[in-house]
Write an enzyme that holds these catalytic residues in place. Structure first.
Site, short mmCIF file in Angstrom:
data_model
loop_
_atom_site.label_atom_id
_atom_site.label_comp_id
_atom_site.label_asym_id
_atom_site.label_seq_id
_atom_site.Cartn_x
_atom_site.Cartn_y
_atom_site.Cartn_z
N LYS A 125 -12.66 -9.11 2.74
CA LYS A 125 -11.27 -8.95 2.33
C LYS A 125 -10.37 -9.35 3.50
CE LYS A 125 -9.61 -5.34 -0.74
NZ LYS A 125 -9.52 -3.90 -0.93
O1 G3P Z 1 -7.72 -2.10 -3.91
C1 G3P Z 1 -6.43 -1.81 -3.44
C2 G3P Z 1 -6.16 -0.38 -3.42
O2 G3P Z 1 -7.12 0.37 -2.72
C3 G3P Z 1 -4.78 0.02 -3.03
O3 G3P Z 1 -4.53 1.07 -3.85
O4 G3P Z 1 -3.73 3.23 -4.56
O5 G3P Z 1 -3.62 2.60 -2.14
O6 G3P Z 1 -2.11 1.50 -3.81
P1 G3P Z 1 -3.42 2.15 -3.55
#
Ligand code: G3P
Length: 308
Positions: A125
């Site tokens: 990533k």
């Molecule tokens: O895959 C991306 C993710 O982990 C971000 O999610 O919930 O931190 O916005 P969030």
């Protein structure tokens, strides 16, 4: 809410140009009905969450990031590496995304090689942008995506919030792009005051200056999809990226990320996302509905009469 009428007609066509997900073995009488279904990943680094989802046939991949690793208990590189290796091994051959944290190109390559060596199913990533803020070359991410592509390392370009970022990441060679639709929706919900902002600009002048202190980044008007209610900017972003990739037959998979609720899941399926990476608690509920509970209970009770 995204409606079926909003969906561009090419979405399905694009999907069937991709590798089938549910393969039917040669000679099998009953072909799988959902060959070109989207792939579903768990967005977590917690093995206790991953296991039941994999065993249930719900997921065929995992995405992690440093925050998720920290949440799963990693408090050193040793423990983070241990968790990452365990997930990679358990999920093989399904893809597992592991994120770069280095900022210097040569160190990024060393880290990418280290992560890729954890297993053939590793996808590295790479944050697409944000480097200018860290006093680095603004194209550090895009250059790294191209370099890793040249090295035959699959990349998931992450932290995508607009369609142009997605396009340039794909153009650099990313196998996946990860638009964070939930964070975009949260941001819009918190900051979008129609009376203050003309057009669809995500950025307020007083809130967001260019990282180098320059003038307001007017180009940020493209940070959200155009048209329609702005509160569903996240899902509209997915719809827009799928449409652009369809225009140019780009095979980079659109990996919708950062889900907050099941309505967003449904909307991303409508929009033609190739992959949905979803927090485990949301996935645990995908088979349920209050009316399903009620109906199931009634059928079960009524069937008892046959036992007499
Ligand atoms: O895959 C991306 C993710 O982990 C971000 O999610 O919930 O931190 O916005 P969030």
């Amino acid at each position: 809410m995204l409606r079926p009428a909003d969906i561009h007609p090419g979405a399905g066509e694009r999907r069937i140009s991709m590798e089938p997900v549910n393969l039917t073995e040669k000679g099998k009488k009953l072909a799988h009905p959902a060959e070109f279904a989207p792939r579903i990943f768990a967005d977590t680094a917690d093995m206790d969450e991953i296991k039941p989802l994999k065993e249930g046939g719900i997921i065929n991949g995992v995405t992690t990031n440093p925050t998720l690793l920290k949440r799963a208990g990693a408090d050193s590189w040793d423990s983070a590496d241990k968790i990452m290796k365990e997930i990679v091994k358990y999920m093989a051959p399904f893809p597992v995304s592991l994120e770069l944290t280095e900022l210097e190109p040569e160190k990024m390559v060393v880290q990418a090689n280290k992560l890729a060596a954890f297993g053939d199913n590793v996808v590295v990533k790479v944050p697409t942008g944000g480097y200018r803020l860290m006093d680095r070359d603004p194209f550090t991410g895009l250059k790294m995506i191209r370099r890793l592509w040249e090295m035959n390392i699959k990349v998931n370009a992450t932290l995508i919030f607009n369609t142009t970022q997605a396009f340039w990441a794909a153009n650099a060679g990313a196998a996946y792009v990860s638009p964070f639709l939930g964070r975009l929706a949260d941001y819009m919900y918190k900051h979008d005051h129609v009376e203050r902002v003309p057009g669809n600009s995500l950025y307020f002048m007083e809130d967001h200056k260019a990282p180098d202190g320059g003038p307001e980044r007017t180009a940020n008007s493209a940070y959200v999809s155009t048209d329609g209610p702005r509160k569903n900017a996240g899902v509209r972003l997915i719809n827009e990226i799928v449409a652009v990739f369809n225009n140019y037959r780009i095979k980079t998979e659109v990996l919708a990320a950062s889900f907050r609720n099941s309505v967003q899941l449904m909307e991303c399926l409508l929009a033609g996302a190739d992959i949905l990476t979803v927090p485990a608690p949301l996935l645990m509920g995908v088979a349920d509905h209050p009316l399903t509970d009620e109906g199931m209970k009634a059928f079960f009770e009524d069937s008892k009469v046959f036992d007499r």
